[in-house]
Design a protein around this motif. Structure first.
Motif, PDB file in Angstrom:
ATOM      1  N   ALA A  50      -2.003  78.484  30.337  1.00 23.54           N
ATOM      2  CA  ALA A  50      -1.691  79.730  30.183  1.00 23.54           C
ATOM      3  C   ALA A  50      -0.248  80.399  29.770  1.00 23.54           C
ATOM      4  CB  ALA A  50      -1.866  80.462  31.797  1.00 23.54           C
ATOM      5  N   PRO A  51       0.026  81.453  28.998  1.00 22.74           N
ATOM      6  CA  PRO A  51       1.386  81.821  28.654  1.00 22.74           C
ATOM      7  C   PRO A  51       2.297  81.606  29.612  1.00 22.74           C
ATOM      8  CG  PRO A  51      -0.352  83.289  27.819  1.00 22.74           C
ATOM      9  CD  PRO A  51      -1.020  82.313  28.935  1.00 22.74           C
ATOM     10  N   GLU A  52       1.996  82.039  30.876  1.00 25.63           N
ATOM     11  CA  GLU A  52       3.085  81.824  32.216  1.00 25.63           C
ATOM     12  C   GLU A  52       3.274  80.424  32.538  1.00 25.63           C
ATOM     13  OE1 GLU A  52       0.360  85.566  32.702  1.00 25.63           O
ATOM     14  OE2 GLU A  52       0.153  83.485  32.285  1.00 25.63           O
ATOM     15  N   ALA A  53       2.495  79.389  31.981  1.00 27.67           N
ATOM     16  CA  ALA A  53       2.868  78.191  32.492  1.00 27.67           C
ATOM     17  C   ALA A  53       3.534  77.571  31.102  1.00 27.67           C
ATOM     18  CB  ALA A  53       1.178  77.394  32.491  1.00 27.67           C
ATOM     19  N   ILE A  54       3.420  78.011  30.124  1.00 30.11           N
ATOM     20  CA  ILE A  54       3.999  77.681  28.952  1.00 30.11           C
ATOM     21  C   ILE A  54       5.738  78.236  29.321  1.00 30.11           C
ATOM     22  CG2 ILE A  54       4.550  77.812  26.406  1.00 30.11           C
ATOM     23  CD1 ILE A  54       1.465  77.895  26.249  1.00 30.11           C
ATOM     24  N   GLN A  55       5.615  79.520  29.566  1.00 29.08           N
ATOM     25  CA  GLN A  55       6.978  79.926  29.819  1.00 29.08           C
ATOM     26  C   GLN A  55       7.806  79.151  30.951  1.00 29.08           C
ATOM     27  OE1 GLN A  55       8.764  82.151  28.201  1.00 29.08           O
ATOM     28  NE2 GLN A  55      10.088  83.083  29.675  1.00 29.08           N
ATOM     29  N   PHE A  56       7.081  78.477  31.899  1.00 33.43           N
ATOM     30  CA  PHE A  56       7.739  77.995  32.854  1.00 33.43           C
ATOM     31  C   PHE A  56       8.425  76.699  32.280  1.00 33.43           C
ATOM     32  CE2 PHE A  56       7.283  73.933  35.365  1.00 33.43           C
ATOM     33  CZ  PHE A  56       7.940  74.342  36.638  1.00 33.43           C
ATOM     34  N   TRP A  57       7.872  75.947  31.214  1.00 30.15           N
ATOM     35  CA  TRP A  57       8.593  74.832  30.692  1.00 30.15           C
ATOM     36  C   TRP A  57       9.664  75.082  29.867  1.00 30.15           C
ATOM     37  CZ3 TRP A  57       7.517  70.731  33.086  1.00 30.15           C
ATOM     38  CH2 TRP A  57       6.231  70.225  33.898  1.00 30.15           C
ATOM     39  N   ASN A  58       9.730  76.607  29.361  1.00 30.45           N
ATOM     40  CA  ASN A  58      10.702  77.019  28.623  1.00 30.45           C
ATOM     41  C   ASN A  58      11.887  77.612  29.403  1.00 30.45           C
ATOM     42  OD1 ASN A  58       9.288  76.788  26.136  1.00 30.45           O
ATOM     43  ND2 ASN A  58       8.557  78.979  26.475  1.00 30.45           N
ATOM     44  N   VAL A  59      11.658  77.579  30.772  1.00 27.64           N
ATOM     45  CA  VAL A  59      12.700  78.339  31.843  1.00 27.64           C
ATOM     46  C   VAL A  59      13.175  77.457  32.468  1.00 27.64           C
ATOM     47  CG1 VAL A  59      12.989  80.000  33.557  1.00 27.64           C
ATOM     48  CG2 VAL A  59      11.769  80.598  31.745  1.00 27.64           C
TER      49      VAL A  59
ATOM     50  N   LEU B   2      17.411  74.684  36.065  1.00 26.25           N
ATOM     51  CA  LEU B   2      17.122  75.773  35.217  1.00 26.25           C
ATOM     52  C   LEU B   2      17.456  75.191  33.875  1.00 26.25           C
ATOM     53  CD1 LEU B   2      18.706  78.938  37.015  1.00 26.25           C
ATOM     54  CD2 LEU B   2      16.223  78.448  36.567  1.00 26.25           C
ATOM     55  N   LYS B   3      16.430  75.680  32.859  1.00 25.44           N
ATOM     56  CA  LYS B   3      16.719  75.348  31.469  1.00 25.44           C
ATOM     57  C   LYS B   3      17.622  76.851  30.909  1.00 25.44           C
ATOM     58  CE  LYS B   3      13.801  73.324  28.845  1.00 25.44           C
ATOM     59  NZ  LYS B   3      12.624  73.100  27.993  1.00 25.44           N
ATOM     60  N   ASP B   4      16.894  77.834  31.224  1.00 24.48           N
ATOM     61  CA  ASP B   4      17.371  79.179  30.789  1.00 24.48           C
ATOM     62  C   ASP B   4      17.693  79.967  32.118  1.00 24.48           C
ATOM     63  OD1 ASP B   4      17.396  81.687  29.968  1.00 24.48           O
ATOM     64  OD2 ASP B   4      15.470  81.915  29.139  1.00 24.48           O
ATOM     65  N   PRO B   5      18.785  80.196  32.237  1.00 19.30           N
ATOM     66  CA  PRO B   5      19.187  80.934  33.630  1.00 19.30           C
ATOM     67  C   PRO B   5      18.992  82.353  33.778  1.00 19.30           C
ATOM     68  CG  PRO B   5      21.133  80.344  32.110  1.00 19.30           C
ATOM     69  CD  PRO B   5      20.073  79.932  31.411  1.00 19.30           C
ATOM     70  N   ASP B   6      18.611  83.001  32.792  1.00 18.04           N
ATOM     71  CA  ASP B   6      18.143  84.497  32.528  1.00 18.04           C
ATOM     72  C   ASP B   6      17.373  84.789  33.628  1.00 18.04           C
ATOM     73  OD1 ASP B   6      17.714  87.116  32.149  1.00 18.04           O
ATOM     74  OD2 ASP B   6      17.499  86.803  29.969  1.00 18.04           O
ATOM     75  N   PRO B   7      17.645  85.543  34.821  1.00 18.16           N
ATOM     76  CA  PRO B   7      16.858  85.861  35.864  1.00 18.16           C
ATOM     77  C   PRO B   7      15.516  86.708  35.328  1.00 18.16           C
ATOM     78  CG  PRO B   7      18.870  86.393  36.579  1.00 18.16           C
ATOM     79  CD  PRO B   7      18.827  86.085  34.962  1.00 18.16           C
ATOM     80  N   SER B   8      15.679  87.424  34.288  1.00 17.35           N
ATOM     81  CA  SER B   8      14.418  88.179  33.576  1.00 17.35           C
ATOM     82  C   SER B   8      13.519  87.210  33.021  1.00 17.35           C
ATOM     83  CB  SER B   8      14.953  89.145  32.795  1.00 17.35           C
ATOM     84  OG  SER B   8      15.385  88.648  31.392  1.00 17.35           O
ATOM     85  N   HIS B   9      13.830  86.081  32.657  1.00 17.88           N
ATOM     86  CA  HIS B   9      12.808  85.228  32.462  1.00 17.88           C
ATOM     87  C   HIS B   9      12.153  84.210  33.433  1.00 17.88           C
ATOM     88  CE1 HIS B   9      15.154  85.266  28.277  1.00 17.88           C
ATOM     89  NE2 HIS B   9      14.499  86.260  28.483  1.00 17.88           N
ATOM     90  N   PHE B  10      12.451  84.506  34.696  1.00 12.38           N
ATOM     91  CA  PHE B  10      12.286  83.793  35.748  1.00 12.38           C
ATOM     92  C   PHE B  10      11.212  84.470  36.588  1.00 12.38           C
ATOM     93  CE2 PHE B  10      12.741  81.601  39.970  1.00 12.38           C
ATOM     94  CZ  PHE B  10      12.866  80.325  39.701  1.00 12.38           C
ATOM     95  N   ASN B  11       9.719  83.847  36.521  1.00 16.44           N
ATOM     96  CA  ASN B  11       8.678  84.375  37.065  1.00 16.44           C
ATOM     97  C   ASN B  11       8.575  83.555  38.348  1.00 16.44           C
ATOM     98  OD1 ASN B  11       6.129  84.973  38.202  1.00 16.44           O
ATOM     99  ND2 ASN B  11       5.475  85.456  35.781  1.00 16.44           N
TER     100      ASN B  11
ATOM    101  N   ASN C 100       6.351  80.316  38.648  1.00 14.03           N
ATOM    102  CA  ASN C 100       7.220  79.151  38.748  1.00 14.03           C
ATOM    103  C   ASN C 100       6.825  78.379  40.063  1.00 14.03           C
ATOM    104  OD1 ASN C 100       8.213  79.874  36.348  1.00 14.03           O
ATOM    105  ND2 ASN C 100      10.291  80.588  37.233  1.00 14.03           N
ATOM    106  N   MET C 101       6.619  79.074  41.177  1.00 15.04           N
ATOM    107  CA  MET C 101       6.321  78.446  42.411  1.00 15.04           C
ATOM    108  C   MET C 101       4.714  77.705  42.144  1.00 15.04           C
ATOM    109  SD  MET C 101       7.115  77.351  45.297  1.00 15.04           S
ATOM    110  CE  MET C 101       8.488  78.219  46.056  1.00 15.04           C
ATOM    111  N   LYS C 102       3.781  78.394  41.426  1.00 17.59           N
ATOM    112  CA  LYS C 102       2.535  77.968  41.240  1.00 17.59           C
ATOM    113  C   LYS C 102       2.662  76.725  40.215  1.00 17.59           C
ATOM    114  CE  LYS C 102      -0.667  80.646  39.989  1.00 17.59           C
ATOM    115  NZ  LYS C 102      -1.812  81.841  39.156  1.00 17.59           N
TER     116      LYS C 102
END
Length: 335
Positions: free
Chosen positions: A125-134, A155-164, A168-170
């Motif tokens: 899922a896009p959100e899962a891919i985003q997890f590994w980017n963040v 954290l890889k990406d510290p921007d809170p707006s990218h943190f779901n 991320n917990m899932k």
């Protein structure tokens, strides 16, 4: 050191294989050479036909049957739960069948109450891919002197707006399940939480109710026994975030917490040979490298996540159905 270098080379082969697989539109996990699929220290990349913990299942055959008997009429635990899953829960409860049954009932009840964590668990899922980017999340290949497995999260990406927070917990829970499913059973886990780049916006007040339930699941009925939690690079922001979450933590967890202002200080507490250089250790490899390997392990478990969810959803749907039994109303006798 030679053994450690071989381990790092194996991980690099995994990473190259998974990268080439993602680039190819029709490539599959089967394109990875069989010799690169597993290691005695790293979580294995599973094939569809894999049966995790086969040896433990054979040894605990009678205990597994006893657990199944005790769960026959349970409204939430699926009757077709796999032997692998039962033996994983047995491992969490010192192979005590009664404790295991209680643990399973609590776990599946919590899963039903947290659909945002336990449905739609698709590693592609896009959100899962985003997890590994963040984030960086990794399982280190060497165990502690007590035989515990290390899991790192930072954290890889510290921007809170990218943190779901929810996704991320899932993914965090999915990754833990994949580690347990793809490795030898261990008596416990040591978690390393890296505070570098964190701020209060990563723990929004609006998500505290959700976090309370999710943390409750991790403490009370997840597949891992938390033995120690090391907070590294713990700034004042980390302490403030911790103060928000502390009321949700049980005594066993709070007594297992250790804080370090610098990540490399951890090597003074744990064996340096079990930690990568970023944490002051001498383990060959790096956190990004081990993260790539764990990502591949999670993705190799896609079929498991789907089948597990299908079993649960069907069982939960039955549990929510209103009773079809019509109650008998006794009329008062006429005088």
């Amino acid at each position: 050191m030679k053994k450690s270098k071989r381990t790092a080379n194996q991980v690099m082969k995994h990473v190259k294989a998974v990268r080439s697989r993602r680039e190819g539109p029709t490539a599959s996990a089967n394109s990875i050479p069989e010799s690169n699929r597993s290691s005695h220290t790293l979580p294995s990349v599973l094939t569809a036909a894999s049966t995790p913990h086969a040896k433990a299942i054979e040894l605990q055959k009678m205990t597994i049957l006893l657990v199944r008997e005790k769960l026959i009429n349970d409204p939430l635990v699926p009757s077709d739960i796999t032997d692998s899953q039962i033996v994983e829960y047995l491992n969490c409860t010192n192979f005590d069948p009664d404790r295991c049954v209680s643990y399973l009932k609590t776990a599946f009840k919590t899963m039903m109450e947290l659909p945002q964590l336990f449905t739609g668990r698709d590693p592609s899922a896009p959100e899962a891919i985003q997890f590994w980017n963040v984030v960086y999340m990794a399982a280190f290949p060497k165990k502690s002197k007590e035989g515990y497995k290390f899991v790192y999260f930072g954290l890889k990406d510290p921007d809170p707006s990218h943190f779901n927070t929810v996704w991320n917990m899932k993914m965090y829970i999915m990754a833990l399940e994949a580690i347990v499913r793809s490795s030898d059973l261990v008596p416990g886990f040591i978690f390393i939480l890296d505070g570098k780049g964190t701020c209060l916006s990563h723990t929004p007040i609006s998500q505290l109710r959700f976090l309370k339930k999710a943390i409750g699941y991790l403490q009370e009925c997840s597949l891992v026994n938390m033995k120690k939690i090391h907070f590294v690079n713990a700034s004042s922001m980390v302490e403030r975030a911790y103060s928000l979450l502390k009321p949700f933590l049980n005594v066993n967890v709070t007594e297992s917490l250790f804080f370090y202002t610098d990540g490399t200080m951890l090597a003074k507490t744990e064996d340096p040979s079990t930690l990568p250089p970023e944490l002051g250790g001498t383990l060959s490899g790096s956190i990004p490298l081990f993260t790539e390997h764990l990502r591949e392990v999670v993705e190799s478990n896609a079929e498991y996540f789907k089948e597990d969810e299908d079993r649960r959803v069907m069982k939960f749907r039955e549990a929510r159905k209103p009773s079809t039994d019509t109650p008998t109303i006794k009329r008062p006798e006429s005088r």
